[in-house]
Design a protein around this motif. Structure first.
Motif, PDB file in Angstrom:
ATOM      1  N   ASN A  49      23.932  26.196  33.498  1.00  0.00           N
ATOM      2  CA  ASN A  49      22.850  27.034  34.037  1.00  0.00           C
ATOM      3  C   ASN A  49      23.214  27.646  35.383  1.00  0.00           C
ATOM      4  O   ASN A  49      22.357  28.056  36.160  1.00  0.00           O
ATOM      5  N   LYS A  76      22.965  22.145  27.441  1.00  0.00           N
ATOM      6  CA  LYS A  76      21.627  22.447  27.951  1.00  0.00           C
ATOM      7  C   LYS A  76      21.114  23.775  27.414  1.00  0.00           C
ATOM      8  O   LYS A  76      19.940  23.928  27.090  1.00  0.00           O
ATOM      9  N   SER A 117      10.813  20.569  29.555  1.00  0.00           N
ATOM     10  CA  SER A 117      10.521  20.553  31.004  1.00  0.00           C
ATOM     11  C   SER A 117      11.508  19.657  31.760  1.00  0.00           C
ATOM     12  O   SER A 117      11.849  19.939  32.911  1.00  0.00           O
ATOM     13  N   HIS A 155      14.480  21.749  32.360  1.00  0.00           N
ATOM     14  CA  HIS A 155      14.167  22.773  33.369  1.00  0.00           C
ATOM     15  C   HIS A 155      14.142  22.174  34.769  1.00  0.00           C
ATOM     16  O   HIS A 155      14.588  22.813  35.745  1.00  0.00           O
ATOM     17  N   ASP A 156      13.637  20.940  34.881  1.00  0.00           N
ATOM     18  CA  ASP A 156      13.576  20.299  36.200  1.00  0.00           C
ATOM     19  C   ASP A 156      14.971  20.079  36.787  1.00  0.00           C
ATOM     20  O   ASP A 156      15.181  20.224  37.997  1.00  0.00           O
ATOM     21  N   LYS A 157      15.943  19.739  35.886  1.00  0.00           N
ATOM     22  CA  LYS A 157      17.310  19.490  36.357  1.00  0.00           C
ATOM     23  C   LYS A 157      18.081  20.783  36.575  1.00  0.00           C
ATOM     24  O   LYS A 157      18.867  20.904  37.524  1.00  0.00           O
ATOM     25  N   ASN A 158      17.878  21.743  35.674  1.00  0.00           N
ATOM     26  CA  ASN A 158      18.600  23.028  35.744  1.00  0.00           C
ATOM     27  C   ASN A 158      17.607  24.169  35.528  1.00  0.00           C
ATOM     28  O   ASN A 158      17.498  24.699  34.417  1.00  0.00           O
ATOM     29  N   PRO A 159      16.898  24.565  36.569  1.00  0.00           N
ATOM     30  CA  PRO A 159      15.885  25.624  36.394  1.00  0.00           C
ATOM     31  C   PRO A 159      16.535  26.949  35.984  1.00  0.00           C
ATOM     32  O   PRO A 159      17.619  27.287  36.444  1.00  0.00           O
ATOM     33  N   SER A 160      15.855  27.659  35.080  1.00  0.00           N
ATOM     34  CA  SER A 160      16.300  29.013  34.714  1.00  0.00           C
ATOM     35  C   SER A 160      15.084  29.813  34.295  1.00  0.00           C
ATOM     36  O   SER A 160      14.046  29.260  33.896  1.00  0.00           O
ATOM     37  N   SER A 165      14.142  29.158  30.501  1.00  0.00           N
ATOM     38  CA  SER A 165      13.403  27.924  30.214  1.00  0.00           C
ATOM     39  C   SER A 165      11.993  27.992  30.786  1.00  0.00           C
ATOM     40  O   SER A 165      11.034  27.494  30.187  1.00  0.00           O
ATOM     41  N   GLU A 166      11.843  28.644  31.965  1.00  0.00           N
ATOM     42  CA  GLU A 166      10.513  28.809  32.546  1.00  0.00           C
ATOM     43  C   GLU A 166       9.626  29.662  31.633  1.00  0.00           C
ATOM     44  O   GLU A 166       8.452  29.353  31.426  1.00  0.00           O
ATOM     45  N   GLN A 205       6.160  28.403  29.825  1.00  0.00           N
ATOM     46  CA  GLN A 205       4.865  29.086  29.986  1.00  0.00           C
ATOM     47  C   GLN A 205       4.267  29.415  28.619  1.00  0.00           C
ATOM     48  O   GLN A 205       3.061  29.243  28.407  1.00  0.00           O
TER      49      GLN A 205
END
Length: 879
Positions: free
Chosen positions: A611, A791, A822, A825-830, A833-834, A838
């Motif tokens: 990511n 991921k 989630s 996403h918490d480890k590798n935000p993008s 994934s956000e 949503q």
């Protein structure tokens, strides 16, 4: 086996009065016979049945079996020694083999009829014939034409009288004589007159005389109590032997299918007294595999199996006997056509005719056929439009096997010259067959190029020809290089087991370290597809071992490239990056930009999986610049596709569209079929995401056709999955189920579960109506996804899993997958994934009754952007 026997043996009898797998045809013949006998006293009592089919299909034997039926149903008064001539109180049967009665006897059909009428043996003495002739009711004025037509030696005075007769009058009295003979034969009884192989009239030296006699004989049966049964290879024979005002029934004998082939082969085997029980299975398989539905070859293949003889040798010996019956120029023409291939077109026919005259001298008068009648009347071809096809592959093979070494070289040289400037690959095929070493080396280079541009069939054609030639033992490395390219073709087509077999064969035979290292690299690629990590680790170690020993930098670069890609697939991204750096270093030692850039593409993929989109994009942009500077077109499509994938992570839909289209254009321009199919998969996902169903249908069908064309079950399975998804969205659940089952079956047959199972099983879960099966498929997809340890792949899986739960209205499972996503996403935000989180949150709210479906439909302005991108893609593809 008797080598003097015609190898095109007819169909096989299971007992005295029935044919194996020809029961329907015999029933039809019996029906017509019954109709004829019921109406034999009507004003128009005659009936004609013509049996046609290719050489060796069983025409002669079905006629013989039909005669056997008549023998059994109508008790004969004769002794039965000659079953070609049967007479009873109500019916008489006469069978004439037109070829035998024209070649091996005295060129007379009437002689056969007269021997039956007079009760004489077929080899009657002339004096006996003259005596018997005076005792039957043939007018004296017809005695002379009867003697002449029966090939009885005329006295000098009779010859003078006959020569003085005007030609028109002579023909008239000959016609009257034949009519009188038929009239006497049908006096008080019905006559079944079988004339086998009437087409041989066109193969006689004195064919005009023979044709005239055959015409008179057939026309004399008109409106007589005669069931006329004829056979030939073609229906068109009646253009040569016209039958005016006569209704003709046709019966065409066709090839046997696989089950019938096995039944007939088994029947032959069971009739052989030397059959051993333990050999039966292998004999059945042998006949079914080699005979391809032609009765004559079924017999030969089974007998060869029983007698431990080589089928090709047996067919070669018997084909030689057949070819000797043709004139020299036609013989050369047939051989040349066989060298050309399974078919020849009209232009090639003219060229063959000219060359055959050149090779054999002027048109010969000995043997069958004039060269101008080739290939229409030689019996080996079926014409379709303007192309002549050998009617059976074993026929062409048998002809090719009759060629001497000198003939093989000369004829192949001619064919190569014919294709020069027309088709380079085909030209090379003929050059290889001459055994020329420089041509074999050139063909190897061409095969490698074809393989690299995904033209697998053409590459395989060249390699198979080289392997058939078997170069001298001193050039054993040529065989290994050929096998290596053949294996690479199989790898590219995802034919895993075939490729593994070839690599193992080379490893057993070769001692060249570079060759061994290359084979182990190939095995690494294959076992990565299968998912056997232990084997991959073992072969990577062996590849490195032999790579270090041979010290070939391009080999080492490829080894570390494959090692890096493997480590990526199992989630060891740092080790993978280290290996790829070694690949780049080794490729730099030989200044091989392409190998270096391949490794950099994988480095960018690592950043993508981590990511780290910024770094991945930076590497991709550097690659783009480098490719432009160095004109490395072969990698441009891969880099553009990589950029399209990276833009998905940022949800920059405008750039996704731009790079996807550029990648597609570059792949099509450079022949990179794999990248083209990958890009089309991406485009299909965009269309399906936006529910642009009509647009995605055209794209899927095109891609499916392309995947089948290049023989890649990997992509065929994926696009069948997309097709199932399309049918599901259209509400056509049955078609969706059919296509996903085809996709799963293809995936399992080719051991691709570990590679694409995550995607295919997710779609299967979506389209299956049975809840338990659907959930089981989803669990399979989840297990495979966890094995991948990527991921990026996990993000895609969880959004698809949430889509499944949304369709099934399972809020608890949807929440479970939402939390799994989630965590990533918490480890590798993008942004991607956000976006999915949503949308998943909205789905949960809708199922809990706190949000509406309209809110999901209008979710985010990005949905609008997605629609715009879909439209832009559609405009390009429609062009």
């Amino acid at each position: 086996m008797d080598n003097g026997k015609h190898w095109f043996l007819a169909s096989i009898t299971a007992n005295d009065n029935s044919l194996v797998c020809r029961e329907d045809e015999l029933d039809y013949m019996k029906y017509l016979l019954g109709y004829f006998l019921r109406h034999k006293d009507s004003p128009q009592p005659g009936l004609t049945l013509h049996i046609n089919g290719v050489r060796g299909i069983g025409k002669t034997h079905i006629i013989d079996s039909f005669i056997e039926i008549i023998v059994n149903d109508y008790k004969k008064s004769s002794s039965g020694k000659n079953r070609q001539s049967i007479k009873s109180d109500s019916i008489q049967v006469i069978k004439i083999n037109a070829k035998e009665n024209s070649i091996f006897s005295k060129l007379s059909l009437v002689r056969k009829l007269m021997s039956c009428l007079l009760g004489l043996p077929e080899d009657f003495e002339d004096n006996d014939f003259r005596t018997a002739l005076h005792n039957i009711l043939i007018p004296v004025e017809l005695h002379l034409p009867v003697l002449y037509l029966s090939s009885v030696e005329l006295k000098d005075s009779e010859k003078d009288i006959y020569r003085e007769l005007p030609e028109a009058y002579r023909e008239k009295v000959e016609t009257s004589a034949i009519k009188k003979i038929i009239s006497l034969l049908t006096s008080g009884v019905a006559l079944v007159l079988a004339i086998d192989d009437i087409e041989s009239v066109e193969q006689m030296e004195n064919k005009n005389r023979y044709r005239k006699q055959l015409n008179m004989l057939i026309n004399a049966t008109y409106n007589q109590k005669v069931f006329l049964l004829t056979s030939s290879k073609s229906k068109n024979i009646f253009q040569v032997v016209p039958q005016p005002n006569r209704k003709i029934h046709f019966l065409e004998l066709c090839y046997f299918d696989l089950d019938q082939t096995i039944a007939v082969g088994n029947s032959v085997a069971l009739r052989e007294s030397t059959l051993r029980t333990d050999k039966t299975p292998s004999i059945r398989a042998f006949s079914a595999k080699t005979a391809m539905g032609l009765p004559g070859v079924i017999v030969e293949s089974v007998l060869c199996g029983l007698l431990n003889q080589d089928l090709s040798t047996a067919l070669k010996d018997k084909m030689n006997l057949i070819l000797q019956q043709f004139s020299p120029n036609v013989r050369v023409a047939i051989k040349l056509a066989a060298v050309f291939g399974n078919s020849v077109n009209a232009e090639q026919v003219k060229s063959i005719q000219a060359l055959s005259l050149k090779l054999s001298g002027e048109a010969s008068k000995s043997g069958w056929l004039d060269i101008q009648q080739f290939p229409d009347n030689c019996g080996f071809f079926i014409k379709s439009k303007e192309v002549y096809h050998f009617y059976h592959s074993s026929v062409r093979t048998a002809i090719v096997n009759t060629l001497s070494d000198l003939e093989t070289t000369y004829l192949n040289q001619y064919c190569a010259q014919w294709f020069k400037g027309i088709d380079f690959t085909t030209e090379l095929v003929f050059k290889i067959r001459t055994g020329d070493l420089s041509s074999i080396i050139l063909a190897l280079e061409e095969a490698s190029k074809l393989n690299n541009t995904y033209q697998f069939n053409a590459a395989s054609t060249l390699i198979n020809e080289i392997l058939d030639i078997k170069p001298d033992i001193k050039h054993q490395d040529l065989i290994h290089k050929s096998l290596l390219i053949q294996a690479q073709c199989f790898v590219a087509k995802y034919s895993i087991q075939e490729a593994i077999g070839i690599y193992n064969k080379i490893i057993e035979q070769s001692k060249i370290k570079e060759m061994l290292a290359t084979c182990y690299i190939g095995l690494v690629k294959l076992y990565r597809l299968i998912g056997s990590r232990n084997r991959v680790s073992e072969y990577l170690y062996l590849a490195e071992h032999y790579g270090e020993k041979c010290r070939k930098w391009h080999v080492l670069s490829e080894i570390f490239q494959q090692k890096g890609d493997y480590l990526i697939s199992i989630g060891k991204l740092q080790e993978a990056e280290d290996s790829l750096k070694k690949s780049i270093v080794n490729s730099g030692k030989i200044r091989n930009k392409m190998l270096a850039n391949k490794a950099k593409i994988s480095v960018s993929h690592i950043a993508h999986l981590k990511n780290d989109i910024t770094y991945a994009t930076k590497v991709a942009q550097e690659l783009t610049v480098d490719i432009k500077v160095n004109s490395a077109l072969s990698l441009s499509s891969e880099v553009l596709y990589l950029q399209a994938i990276l833009e998905i992570e940022t949800l920059n839909f405008k750039n996704i569209s731009k790079y996807a289209l550029q990648a597609l254009h570059a792949a099509m321009a450079t022949g990179e079929v794999k990248v083209e199919l990958d890009t089309r998969l991406l485009i299909c996902d965009i269309f399906l995401e936006n529910l642009s169903l009509k647009k995605v249908r055209d794209e899927i069908l095109y891609a499916l056709d392309l995947a089948k064309k290049v023989e890649t079950p990997y992509y065929e399975s994926l696009f069948l999955g997309k097709y199932a998804q399309l049918h599901y969205f259209e509400g056509n659940r049955d078609e969706a189920k059919n296509n996903i089952l085809k996709s799963v079956k293809l995936m399992k047959i080719n051991n691709l579960d570990w590679f694409i199972g995550g995607s295919i099983y997710t779609i299967q879960a979506l389209v299956l109506s049975d809840e338990s099966y659907a959930r089981r498929a989803l669990r399979k997809a989840e297990r495979i996804n966890k094995m991948m340890e990527s991921k990026s792949h996990s993000i895609v899986f969880y959004q698809r899993a949430m889509q499944f739960c949304w369709q099934k209205k399972d809020v608890d499972m949807l929440v479970e997958y939402y939390y799994e996503l989630s965590k990533i996403h918490d480890k590798n935000p993008s942004l991607k994934s956000e976006f999915y989180l949503q949308r998943g949150n909205l789905m949960i709210d809708i199922l809990n009754g706190v949000a509406t479906v309209k809110e999901l439909t209008n979710f985010n302005s990005r949905a609008t952007e997605l629609g715009k991108m879909s439209s832009r893609l559609s405009v390009y593809i429609n062009k």
